[in-house]
Structures are given as C-alpha cells and as structure tokens.
Scaffold this active site. Structure first.
Site, PDB file in Angstrom:
ATOM      1  N   HIS A   1     -43.988  -4.113  13.751  1.00 15.82           N
ATOM      2  CA  HIS A   1     -44.767  -2.882  13.653  1.00 15.82           C
ATOM      3  C   HIS A   1     -44.451  -1.967  14.836  1.00 15.82           C
ATOM      4  O   HIS A   1     -44.364  -2.453  15.961  1.00 15.82           O
ATOM      5  CB  HIS A   1     -46.253  -3.222  13.661  1.00 15.82           C
ATOM      6  CG  HIS A   1     -47.139  -2.020  13.651  1.00 15.82           C
ATOM      7  ND1 HIS A   1     -47.346  -1.273  12.505  1.00 15.82           N
ATOM      8  CD2 HIS A   1     -47.847  -1.416  14.640  1.00 15.82           C
ATOM      9  CE1 HIS A   1     -48.159  -0.262  12.801  1.00 15.82           C
ATOM     10  NE2 HIS A   1     -48.467  -0.332  14.081  1.00 15.82           N
TER      11      HIS A   1
ATOM     12  N   LYS B   1      -2.706   5.062   2.560  1.00 12.88           N
ATOM     13  CA  LYS B   1      -3.190   4.609   3.863  1.00 12.88           C
ATOM     14  C   LYS B   1      -3.988   3.318   3.712  1.00 12.88           C
ATOM     15  O   LYS B   1      -4.870   3.233   2.843  1.00 12.88           O
ATOM     16  CB  LYS B   1      -4.082   5.675   4.491  1.00 12.88           C
ATOM     17  CG  LYS B   1      -3.318   6.867   5.011  1.00 12.88           C
ATOM     18  CD  LYS B   1      -4.296   7.802   5.688  1.00 12.88           C
ATOM     19  CE  LYS B   1      -3.581   8.987   6.294  1.00 12.88           C
ATOM     20  NZ  LYS B   1      -4.538  10.021   6.716  1.00 12.88           N
TER      21      LYS B   1
ATOM     22  N   THR C   1      -9.684   4.256  -0.477  1.00 10.94           N
ATOM     23  CA  THR C   1     -10.670   5.307  -0.751  1.00 10.94           C
ATOM     24  C   THR C   1     -11.837   5.245   0.230  1.00 10.94           C
ATOM     25  O   THR C   1     -12.234   6.268   0.802  1.00 10.94           O
ATOM     26  CB  THR C   1     -11.212   5.147  -2.188  1.00 10.94           C
ATOM     27  OG1 THR C   1     -10.108   5.125  -3.089  1.00 10.94           O
ATOM     28  CG2 THR C   1     -12.157   6.279  -2.550  1.00 10.94           C
TER      29      THR C   1
ATOM     30  N   GLY D   1      -6.792   0.858   3.972  1.00  5.56           N
ATOM     31  CA  GLY D   1      -8.233   1.201   4.016  1.00  5.56           C
ATOM     32  C   GLY D   1      -8.677   1.881   2.738  1.00  5.56           C
ATOM     33  O   GLY D   1      -9.846   1.848   2.382  1.00  5.56           O
TER      34      GLY D   1
ATOM     35  N   GLU E   1       0.851  -1.197   0.000  1.00 11.75           N
ATOM     36  CA  GLU E   1       0.000   0.000   0.000  1.00 11.75           C
ATOM     37  C   GLU E   1       0.883   1.242   0.000  1.00 11.75           C
ATOM     38  O   GLU E   1       1.759   1.383   0.837  1.00 11.75           O
ATOM     39  CB  GLU E   1      -0.932  -0.013   1.224  1.00 11.75           C
ATOM     40  CG  GLU E   1      -1.719   1.250   1.459  1.00 11.75           C
ATOM     41  CD  GLU E   1      -2.569   1.712   0.280  1.00 11.75           C
ATOM     42  OE1 GLU E   1      -3.377   0.922  -0.219  1.00 11.75           O
ATOM     43  OE2 GLU E   1      -2.397   2.874  -0.158  1.00 11.75           O
TER      44      GLU E   1
ATOM     45  N   GLY F   1     -17.685  10.814 -12.106  1.00  8.43           N
ATOM     46  CA  GLY F   1     -17.326   9.392 -12.126  1.00  8.43           C
ATOM     47  C   GLY F   1     -15.880   9.152 -11.725  1.00  8.43           C
ATOM     48  O   GLY F   1     -15.123  10.091 -11.475  1.00  8.43           O
ATOM     49  N   ARG F   2     -15.554   7.876 -11.620  1.00  9.08           N
ATOM     50  CA  ARG F   2     -14.212   7.497 -11.177  1.00  9.08           C
ATOM     51  C   ARG F   2     -13.573   6.560 -12.183  1.00  9.08           C
ATOM     52  O   ARG F   2     -14.218   5.675 -12.727  1.00  9.08           O
ATOM     53  CB  ARG F   2     -14.288   6.846  -9.782  1.00  9.08           C
ATOM     54  CG  ARG F   2     -14.762   7.873  -8.745  1.00  9.08           C
ATOM     55  CD  ARG F   2     -14.757   7.348  -7.351  1.00  9.08           C
ATOM     56  NE  ARG F   2     -13.470   6.934  -6.867  1.00  9.08           N
ATOM     57  CZ  ARG F   2     -12.537   7.726  -6.311  1.00  9.08           C
ATOM     58  NH1 ARG F   2     -12.761   9.022  -6.205  1.00  9.08           N
ATOM     59  NH2 ARG F   2     -11.412   7.229  -5.867  1.00  9.08           N
TER      60      ARG F   2
HETATM   61  C1  LIG Z   1     -16.881  10.201  -2.260  1.00  8.48           C
HETATM   62  C2  LIG Z   1     -17.059   8.705  -2.327  1.00  8.48           C
HETATM   63  C3  LIG Z   1     -18.069   8.101  -1.606  1.00  8.48           C
HETATM   64  C4  LIG Z   1     -18.220   6.716  -1.654  1.00  8.48           C
HETATM   65  N1  LIG Z   1     -19.226   6.157  -0.925  1.00  8.48           N
HETATM   66  C5  LIG Z   1     -19.396   4.823  -0.960  1.00  8.48           C
HETATM   67  C6  LIG Z   1     -20.398   4.209  -0.161  1.00  8.48           C
HETATM   68  O1  LIG Z   1     -21.121   4.857   0.585  1.00  8.48           O
HETATM   69  N2  LIG Z   1     -20.526   2.872  -0.226  1.00  8.48           N
HETATM   70  C7  LIG Z   1     -19.731   2.109  -1.033  1.00  8.48           C
HETATM   71  O2  LIG Z   1     -19.899   0.885  -1.052  1.00  8.48           O
HETATM   72  N3  LIG Z   1     -18.772   2.652  -1.793  1.00  8.48           N
HETATM   73  C8  LIG Z   1     -18.577   3.994  -1.768  1.00  8.48           C
HETATM   74  N4  LIG Z   1     -17.576   4.553  -2.499  1.00  8.48           N
HETATM   75  C9  LIG Z   1     -16.760   3.678  -3.368  1.00  8.48           C
HETATM   76  C10 LIG Z   1     -15.688   2.934  -2.584  1.00  8.48           C
HETATM   77  O3  LIG Z   1     -14.892   3.847  -1.891  1.00  8.48           O
HETATM   78  C11 LIG Z   1     -14.857   2.114  -3.562  1.00  8.48           C
HETATM   79  O4  LIG Z   1     -15.707   1.274  -4.308  1.00  8.48           O
HETATM   80  C12 LIG Z   1     -13.830   1.247  -2.847  1.00  8.48           C
HETATM   81  O5  LIG Z   1     -12.974   2.025  -2.063  1.00  8.48           O
HETATM   82  C13 LIG Z   1     -13.023   0.464  -3.887  1.00  8.48           C
HETATM   83  O6  LIG Z   1     -12.088  -0.343  -3.255  1.00  8.48           O
HETATM   84  P1  LIG Z   1     -10.757  -0.763  -4.011  1.00  8.48           P
HETATM   85  O7  LIG Z   1     -10.039  -1.705  -3.094  1.00  8.48           O
HETATM   86  O8  LIG Z   1     -11.040  -1.217  -5.381  1.00  8.48           O
HETATM   87  O9  LIG Z   1      -9.923   0.566  -4.201  1.00  8.48           O
HETATM   88  P2  LIG Z   1      -9.429   1.727  -3.183  1.00  8.48           P
HETATM   89  O10 LIG Z   1     -10.255   1.765  -1.971  1.00  8.48           O
HETATM   90  O11 LIG Z   1      -9.333   2.910  -4.037  1.00  8.48           O
HETATM   91  O12 LIG Z   1      -8.005   1.204  -2.761  1.00  8.48           O
HETATM   92  C14 LIG Z   1      -6.951   1.108  -3.637  1.00  8.48           C
HETATM   93  C15 LIG Z   1      -5.679   1.271  -2.829  1.00  8.48           C
HETATM   94  O13 LIG Z   1      -4.566   0.961  -3.670  1.00  8.48           O
HETATM   95  C16 LIG Z   1      -3.507   1.838  -3.348  1.00  8.48           C
HETATM   96  N5  LIG Z   1      -2.617   1.892  -4.497  1.00  8.48           N
HETATM   97  C17 LIG Z   1      -2.886   2.344  -5.755  1.00  8.48           C
HETATM   98  N6  LIG Z   1      -1.818   2.185  -6.538  1.00  8.48           N
HETATM   99  C18 LIG Z   1      -0.845   1.624  -5.784  1.00  8.48           C
HETATM  100  C19 LIG Z   1       0.495   1.227  -6.024  1.00  8.48           C
HETATM  101  N7  LIG Z   1       1.052   1.378  -7.229  1.00  8.48           N
HETATM  102  N8  LIG Z   1       1.201   0.690  -5.008  1.00  8.48           N
HETATM  103  C20 LIG Z   1       0.653   0.539  -3.782  1.00  8.48           C
HETATM  104  N9  LIG Z   1      -0.611   0.902  -3.491  1.00  8.48           N
HETATM  105  C21 LIG Z   1      -1.350   1.433  -4.481  1.00  8.48           C
HETATM  106  C22 LIG Z   1      -4.199   3.157  -3.052  1.00  8.48           C
HETATM  107  O14 LIG Z   1      -3.396   3.998  -2.263  1.00  8.48           O
HETATM  108  C23 LIG Z   1      -5.472   2.691  -2.339  1.00  8.48           C
HETATM  109  O15 LIG Z   1      -5.278   2.671  -0.938  1.00  8.48           O
HETATM  110  C24 LIG Z   1     -17.359   5.931  -2.452  1.00  8.48           C
HETATM  111  C25 LIG Z   1     -16.317   6.536  -3.149  1.00  8.48           C
HETATM  112  C26 LIG Z   1     -16.162   7.897  -3.092  1.00  8.48           C
HETATM  113  C27 LIG Z   1     -15.036   8.535  -3.843  1.00  8.48           C
END
Ligand SMILES: Cc1cc2nc3c(=O)[nH]c(=O)nc-3n(C[C@H](O)[C@H](O)[C@H](O)COP(=O)(O)OP(=O)(O)OC[C@H]3O[C@@H](n4cnc5c(N)ncnc54)[C@H](O)[C@@H]3O)c2cc1C
Length: 459
Positions: free
Chosen positions: A436, A41, A45, A43, A38, A265-266
């Site tokens: 209820h 941090k 996004t 955990g 990682e 979007g993302r």
């Molecule tokens: C504003 C907002 C609100 C959201 N609200 C919700 C919600 O209410 N409910 C819900 O289910 N989802 C929600 N989401 C979506 C949710 O946050 C994501 O779907 C989820 O975090 C995706 O998980 P992931 O593991 O794919 O990626 P991420 O959580 O993005 O984790 C990827 C990790 O990889 C690390 N990384 C990237 N590249 C490298 C590298 N080269 N080397 C080492 N580490 C790296 C990053 O630092 C990051 O920590 C929300 C998103 C946003 C932006």
C-alpha cells in the site's frame, strides 16, 4: 545434396526477429549448432518497427500530457510544443542501444549469423546468396507485414505504422483506420502530441478482442480525451490532393485529414519463400503449426507472427525458446495461448490475460465475475486515473480471466499472469499481501472481494 561441415547445423533459423533470435540464443545455450538468417536488422519488427519505438513515442506522449496537466497537481507547467526531431532522436537512441546490445549478445554466442534474404529450397536447406545452409531442423520465423485494404495504396500521406514511426511533423488532423491495438496506441500518441484524431472501426467496438467492459471503459476515456471514434462503420475509399487526404466511409460521410494511418492488422511474411514447395501447409498465408510449433513437415518448425494466434513479441520469444528446448530433447511444457499476457499501451493502458467474460461463459458454463473500480485505489487516485480490475472465475473454481484498464495498469500484468497460469483461486490470492499504496493493491482487493471479504470495495 552434399553438405560441408561448415554449412551444416542442428538448426537453421530463417528470420532474426523475436521468435528467431530467441530460438537461436536458447539453442546456442544448449550447445546446439545454429545458423540465423536475417535479411534486414537483427531484432526484427519488435525492436525496429514495433514494440520498442511505439512505446518510446507513447512515453514522449505521456510527458506531453504531464506538461499540460501540471496545474492539476499544483505544479506550474506549460506545454509548448512537440519537436519531432527531438522525439525521433530519443526513440532512435533507445532502439540503437538495444540493437547494439542484441548484436553483441548474438556475437558472443556460437551462432552463425548470416546476412541476406533466405529461401527454403529443400526440406532441410535454406539458401542465402548462393550459400546452402543445411539444417537437421529448420525454424521458420519470417514474421509479419502491415496489411492494407484492397485499393488502398500506401503512399504519401496514407501510411502504416512503418512510416508513421518516422514522421518529422505533428499532423493537425489524423484519421486512424482500425481500432485494434496498433490503431488505438497511435491514436493515443497523436492526440497527446496535439493532433485531432478520428478512429474508424468496422467492428462494433474499439479493441474488440478484449472483454467488452474494457472496450466500454476505453471508449469512455477516449471520449474524455476528445479522441473521436466511429464504430460499426466501414471505409469506402480515399483520395489525396496535396497534403490533404479525404477518407470516405460507407455511411456516406467524408473526413478530411493531413494523414491517414492504416492499422488494419498484420499479415504473415511467407509468400515466395519456398515453404509450400517444401510441403509446409499454409492457410491464407499463415503457417499451420501444432502446439509443439511443428509444421506439417517433420523437422520444420514455425514460430512468431507467421503462426495463427496472438501476434506478440513475447509469444515469439516463448515459442522460439520452446522449439530450441524441444529439439534439444528437454521435453518442455507446451505453451497455453490463453496464458499469454496482453498489454495495449494507449492512455489508459489495458492489460489482460485469459478468457473474457463471454469466452469464459462459452467455455466453462457457470462463471462469476467481479469488477473493482480504481476509484477506491489510493495510488490510482493519486495518479488521477480511472479504470478497473475485472476478474472472471469458474464458478467455485480458479480465476480464468483478468482484465485491467487505467494509467500504468500494464505493469500489473505480471501478477495477473501468475494468477491465471498457476490456476489460483481468489482465496489463494486473497491471503497474499499487496503493498500500500500501489495500483497492485487493486488486483489484491479484487481477489479479496471475489473471495467474499472485500476491504475498500463498495458492495
Ligand atoms: C507498431 C507495432 C507495435 C507493436 N507493439 C508490440 C508490443 O508492444 N508488444 C508486443 O508484444 N508486440 C508488439 N508488436 C508485435 C511484435 O512486433 C511482433 O509480434 C514480433 O515482432 C513478431 O516476431 P517474429 O519473430 O514473428 O517476426 P518479426 O519480428 O517480424 O521478425 C521477422 C524477421 O524475419 C526477417 N525475414 C523475413 N523474411 C526473410 C527472409 N526471406 N530471409 C531472411 N530474413 C527474413 C525480417 O527481416 C524480420 O527481421 C508490435 C508490432 C507493431 C507493428
């Protein structure tokens, strides 16, 4: 490449967000050796920039509205103002506690946690700060980033959710570009905090991925809350002068605001990480993976937001767990993407699972629907919220879609997802007793009605 024992693992995971850390925890539980890489941090996004901080803001927003609306319930309250330093301290405190807990959890397992930016340098090797981690399996879990539009630079008063989460002031006028989940959640927060809000959406309706009836109800509720929105309209440009942003639309209109929130979007974080060089097939930056999360390269898996589909934390968790169990040889059942619950936490909340009416028509041909208003639900009336529970079933078959809107209705998604995933018939649910007075009754009564024996529903 010679690999030392301390640098060789059953699984090397790149990215410690929802997908990556869930995979690491489950793999460690199953006795596999794991390295979790990682760069930011633990955990990701969800914990630091997504789900958790936004829901803390939405809770603070609800409290602001409750203070404003006390009189409606005979309680003398007044709303004074929102103190952003207090809101941020509360939000950051929630995140910090969960972060600490998660760090402790990972530490307590035999997981090699490697800090730093990793890169895939061979089919089975991730390199981090000169260290080569060799994995019998690699799991790509690098997540997503907030996108913008061509020519729209994120700077100053033009921001994405990444910056908007840390505002130290309440803007008086906000334009939200994008009426999807993130856009409507922030619009809801800003309005409750006291901002004048306008949402700009290029598609014909807000939350366009939801059932059309949900969009209509949300639009009705937002109109009532005086949240302005313009659909079917495209952004054409923006200028910034001092603290004022002027947002131009293709319709010729210009809207001035103190802040432009870009919520369009993302996109996947996959560029420059060596994925393609290792032979992994990408499509517009997304990693293509089959229903077992396997990429085009044997032994390389992908989970979470980098894989096309719903970008939700619990999808990432489920995929991460799936991959760990698959590698451990447990032959887990594949994940049904339609069976993933979806909640949008604006006011009113939206919760849904399965097919929309339009999707179900296309997929199953003959269907039946039922729309039960919260107007006859006691608890919803106590909360003074409007909305409905809409069911979609295959003709004479199981329920294939549940769509709900109303204050707190997100909490009802648990039963809805059991109904969809267990392929329940309306009559199966109709015989279950719902307490209820709860909002949960609205879900029970919708099934009673669809099973042909409505209780409080009007014909
Ligand atoms: C504003 C907002 C609100 C959201 N609200 C919700 C919600 O209410 N409910 C819900 O289910 N989802 C929600 N989401 C979506 C949710 O946050 C994501 O779907 C989820 O975090 C995706 O998980 P992931 O593991 O794919 O990626 P991420 O959580 O993005 O984790 C990827 C990790 O990889 C690390 N990384 C990237 N590249 C490298 C590298 N080269 N080397 C080492 N580490 C790296 C990053 O630092 C990051 O920590 C929300 C998103 C946003 C932006």
């Amino acid at each position: 490449m010679s690999a030392t024992a301390e640098n060789t693992f059953d699984i090397v995971i790149l990215g410690g967000g929802s997908g990556g850390y869930a995979c690491a925890l489950r793999a460690a539980e199953l006795g596999l050796s794991v390295a979790l890489v990682e760069k930011g941090k633990l955990g990701g996004t969800c914990l630091h920039m997504g789900c958790i901080p936004t829901k803390a803001l939405l809770h603070a927003a609800e409290i602001a509205d409750t203070a404003r609306e006390g009189q409606k319930f005979g309680v003398k309250t007044t709303f004074e103002s929102v103190d952003m330093s207090g809101v941020n301290a509360y939000k950051d405190g929630v995140v910090a506690r969960l972060y600490k807990g998660l760090q402790g959890l990972v530490k307590s397992k035999s997981i090699e946690y490697v800090e730093g930016e990793g890169r895939v340098v061979a089919k089975n090797v991730v390199e981090v700060a000169g260290r080569q981690l060799v994995g019998k399996n690699l799991v790509l879990a690098t997540g997503s980033y907030a996108k913008s539009l061509p020519g729209l630079d994120i700077t100053g008063r033009i921001m994405t959710s990444d910056q908007a989460l840390f505002l130290d002031f309440v803007p008086s006028r906000v334009v939200v570009l994008g009426g999807g989940v993130i856009g409507v959640e922030f619009a809801s927060v800003f309005k409750s905090f006291g901002s004048e809000v306008t949402i700009i959406e290029a598609l014909p309706r807000l939350v366009a991925a939801e059932d059309e009836a949900i969009s209509k109800q949300l639009e009705r509720s937002f109109r009532k809350r005086k949240i302005s929105f313009k659909t079917n309209v495209k952004f054409s440009g923006v200028t910034q002068s001092g603290d004022v942003v002027s947002v131009a639309l293709e319709s010729g209109e210009t809207i001035e605001a103190d802040l432009l929130l870009v919520a369009v979007g993302r996109g996947p974080v996959t560029a420059g990480l060596g994925y393609e060089e290792a032979g992994v097939t990408l499509d517009r930056g997304y990693v293509l993976a089959n229903e077992r999360c396997q990429t085009s390269v044997e032994g390389i898996y992908a989970v979470g937001d980098i894989v096309p589909g719903l970008q939700l934390a619990h999808r990432g968790f489920a995929q991460g767990i799936f991959v760990a169990e698959h590698i451990a040889g447990l032959n887990p059942p594949v994940i049904d993407e339609m069976g993933i619950p979806r909640v949008t936490y604006c006011d009113p909340e939206i919760a849904s699972i399965g097919y929309t009416e339009a999707q179900a028509k296309e997929k199953f041909g003959e269907i039946e629907t039922y729309n039960g208003s919260l107007g006859s639900n006691g608890k919803s009336q106590i909360l003074a919220t409007a909305g409905f529970v809409k069911l979609v079933r295959q003709k004479d078959g199981p329920v294939v879609g549940v769509h709900m809107i109303g204050a707190r209705m997100g909490e009802q998604v648990g039963e809805a997802q059991l109904i969809y995933n267990w392929e329940a018939l309306p009559s199966d649910v109709a015989q279950l007793i719902h307490a209820h007075p709860t909002q949960n009754e609205a879900l029970g009564e919708a099934h009673l009605a669809l099973a042909g024996k409505p209780l409080h529903a009007h014909a």
